[in-house]
Design a protein around this motif. Structure first.
Motif, PDB file in Angstrom:
ATOM      1  N   THR A  46       1.179  -1.312   0.167  1.00  0.00           N
ATOM      2  CA  THR A  46       0.184   0.429   0.233  1.00  0.00           C
ATOM      3  C   THR A  46       1.008   1.126  -0.327  1.00  0.00           C
ATOM      4  N   VAL A  47       1.991   0.915   0.563  1.00  0.00           N
ATOM      5  CA  VAL A  47       2.682   2.938   0.740  1.00  0.00           C
ATOM      6  C   VAL A  47       3.609   3.187  -0.817  1.00  0.00           C
ATOM      7  N   LEU A  48       3.608   1.517  -1.641  1.00  0.00           N
ATOM      8  CA  LEU A  48       4.373   0.981  -2.410  1.00  0.00           C
ATOM      9  C   LEU A  48       3.680   2.447  -3.917  1.00  0.00           C
ATOM     10  N   TYR A  49       2.498   2.261  -3.782  1.00  0.00           N
ATOM     11  CA  TYR A  49       0.737   2.754  -4.847  1.00  0.00           C
ATOM     12  C   TYR A  49       0.672   3.959  -4.065  1.00  0.00           C
ATOM     13  N   ASP A  50       0.833   3.941  -2.647  1.00  0.00           N
ATOM     14  CA  ASP A  50       0.812   5.603  -2.077  1.00  0.00           C
ATOM     15  C   ASP A  50       2.249   6.831  -2.972  1.00  0.00           C
ATOM     16  N   THR A  51       3.513   5.912  -3.515  1.00  0.00           N
ATOM     17  CA  THR A  51       4.246   6.899  -3.915  1.00  0.00           C
ATOM     18  C   THR A  51       3.619   6.516  -4.927  1.00  0.00           C
ATOM     19  N   LYS A  52       3.799   5.880  -6.036  1.00  0.00           N
ATOM     20  CA  LYS A  52       2.776   5.936  -7.556  1.00  0.00           C
ATOM     21  C   LYS A  52       2.315   7.041  -8.067  1.00  0.00           C
ATOM     22  N   LYS A  53       0.873   6.995  -7.020  1.00  0.00           N
ATOM     23  CA  LYS A  53      -0.158   7.927  -7.438  1.00  0.00           C
ATOM     24  C   LYS A  53      -0.583   9.527  -7.667  1.00  0.00           C
ATOM     25  N   GLU A  54      -0.833  10.184  -7.894  1.00  0.00           N
ATOM     26  CA  GLU A  54      -0.438  10.962  -8.471  1.00  0.00           C
ATOM     27  C   GLU A  54      -1.667  12.193  -7.642  1.00  0.00           C
ATOM     28  N   GLY A  55      -1.617  13.032  -6.882  1.00  0.00           N
ATOM     29  CA  GLY A  55      -2.005  13.512  -6.006  1.00  0.00           C
ATOM     30  C   GLY A  55      -2.340  12.579  -5.173  1.00  0.00           C
ATOM     31  N   VAL A  56      -3.787  13.216  -3.780  1.00  0.00           N
ATOM     32  CA  VAL A  56      -3.729  12.876  -2.778  1.00  0.00           C
ATOM     33  C   VAL A  56      -5.400  12.636  -2.837  1.00  0.00           C
ATOM     34  N   SER A  57      -5.447  11.632  -2.074  1.00  0.00           N
ATOM     35  CA  SER A  57      -7.164  11.348  -2.441  1.00  0.00           C
ATOM     36  C   SER A  57      -7.634  11.308  -0.896  1.00  0.00           C
ATOM     37  N   ASN A  58      -8.797  11.597   0.060  1.00  0.00           N
ATOM     38  CA  ASN A  58      -8.336  11.200   1.374  1.00  0.00           C
ATOM     39  C   ASN A  58     -10.575  11.010   1.703  1.00  0.00           C
ATOM     40  N   SER A  59     -11.073  10.139   2.038  1.00  0.00           N
ATOM     41  CA  SER A  59     -12.110  10.136   2.598  1.00  0.00           C
ATOM     42  C   SER A  59     -12.749  11.802   3.234  1.00  0.00           C
ATOM     43  N   VAL A  60     -14.090  11.617   3.421  1.00  0.00           N
ATOM     44  CA  VAL A  60     -14.635  13.057   3.770  1.00  0.00           C
ATOM     45  C   VAL A  60     -14.288  12.699   5.492  1.00  0.00           C
ATOM     46  N   ASN A  61     -14.711  11.823   5.805  1.00  0.00           N
ATOM     47  CA  ASN A  61     -13.914  11.490   7.447  1.00  0.00           C
ATOM     48  C   ASN A  61     -13.201  12.168   7.719  1.00  0.00           C
ATOM     49  N   MET A  62     -11.380  12.357   6.714  1.00  0.00           N
ATOM     50  CA  MET A  62     -10.771  12.866   6.781  1.00  0.00           C
ATOM     51  C   MET A  62     -10.791  14.485   7.158  1.00  0.00           C
ATOM     52  N   LEU A  63     -11.548  14.701   6.199  1.00  0.00           N
ATOM     53  CA  LEU A  63     -11.443  16.199   6.434  1.00  0.00           C
ATOM     54  C   LEU A  63     -12.515  16.932   7.239  1.00  0.00           C
TER      55      LEU A  63
END
Length: 357
Positions: A46-63
């Motif tokens: 999951t950390v590897l995929y985090d480093t590959k993705k473009e931008g950041v996507s968070n759930s509304v719960n985090m906001l």
């Protein structure tokens, strides 16, 4: 491992040796927060995929959680503005700006499987002023009553939303250890402690109309939580003279009143205590955690991002991972994907739709 608490406060203890820091630079993982380390322990892929993705996507719960923490930070203003929708909208704007600054790129928030819209934020801000959403209490009242409960237990709030950062190896291949404390407090004897907010079920009251359940914790759950030890270790690096001597969970949802009578309670009663305390374990346990931290960093530095295929009490967690579809089609990372393929191809499996490219 250097005991940073007993070290000369003018010294800058080194956590990782130079080869380890250089290895982390080679794999592009140089900012170490508890959440990222937890994900690596859960499943390195999951950390590897985090480093590959473009931008950041968070759930509304985090906001929503960030907005709650800002309300704690501005608790004095909250007492005046708790019914002012525009004030809550300003907190949403500040939370988004903080995410942008922290991630150094735009952050997209997801809500019910789609992108969060401005009208969603406007509705949330209105609901935060509406006592009916939680059962005769507003979110602002929860914030105020929570702060009052902390103070009534004899704690002085020293800091709210305090970001701690320690740069290891400042001159050569630096690596950053970081983390944000929800609360740093001091008791009547001058001892420092760390509190973490647990708002489990709170946002479902606004998102799904459900009532938050009572939260409770055992002392061992708090004492041995690695998040507290991570923050305590980070705090003694940044503030060598402040020894963290106790931890605590803060549960504002326990202030949401019961709607119906039950065994030992009546409508309007609070669900339970707000502050759950435990003494911090003796320093050697903190040293042990930091020793493990060094070993994790050495492993990460090898580029070891295998697929851990984690489970929770025997229940496979893979189908709930945000990278599940990408992972099950990817044979380039770590282990075989046979288990993942089996999970989604089983007859009647609720996740079988993810097998569609």
């Amino acid at each position: 491992m250097i005991d940073a608490y007993s070290a000369d406060p003018r010294a800058k203890p080194t956590i990782l040796d130079l080869p380890t820091r250089q290895a982390l630079h080679r794999v592009g993982y140089t900012k170490l927060h508890h959440s990222g380390l937890s994900r690596w322990r859960w499943c390195p892929a999951t950390v590897l995929y985090d480093t590959k993705k473009e931008g950041v996507s968070n759930s509304v719960n985090m906001l929503l959680g960030s907005v709650l923490h800002l309300a704690f930070l501005y608790a004095d203003d909250c007492r005046r503005e708790l019914l002012n929708k525009e004030w809550w909208l300003k907190l949403f704007a500040e939370a988004k700006a903080n995410d942008l600054a922290r991630n150094k790129c735009p952050v997209e928030y997801t809500f019910e499987g789609r992108r969060l819209l401005l009208e969603d934020v406007d509705r949330f801000a209105f609901q935060f002023t509406n006592p009916d959403a939680l059962g005769d209490v507003t979110l602002g009242q929860l914030v105020i009553r929570t702060m009052d409960q902390i103070k009534s237990r004899g704690f002085e709030v020293v800091a709210v939303e305090q970001y701690l950062q320690y740069v290891d190896g400042r001159s050569r291949s630096p690596v950053v250890f970081g983390g944000t404390l929800d609360f740093k407090v001091m008791n009547s004897k001058g001892a420092y402690g760390i509190f973490d907010t647990k708002s489990y079920g709170l946002w479902n009251a606004y998102l799904k109309g459900t009532s938050p359940s009572k939260q409770s914790f055992q002392m061992e759950e708090i004492q041995y939580n690695p998040q507290f030890r991570h923050y305590a270790g980070l705090n003694r690096l940044v503030y060598p003279k402040q020894r963290i001597q106790f931890y605590g969970y803060v549960t504002p949802t326990n202030l949401v009143p019961y709607k119906k009578a039950g065994n030992g309670y009546k409508p309007g009663d609070a669900k339970g205590p707000v502050v759950w305390l435990a003494e911090a374990l003796e320093p050697r346990y903190l040293d042990d955690y930091q020793h493990q931290l060094v070993q994790w960093c050495k492993s990460i530095g090898t580029g070891n991002f295998y697929k851990a295929m984690p489970t929770n009490m025997g229940d496979p967690e893979c189908p709930r991972c945000p990278y599940f579809k990408s992972c099950q089609l990817d044979s380039s990372v770590g282990q075989s994907t046979d288990l993942i393929q089996t999970l989604i191809s089983a007859p009647g499996n609720e996740y079988a739709y993810l097998n569609t490219p």
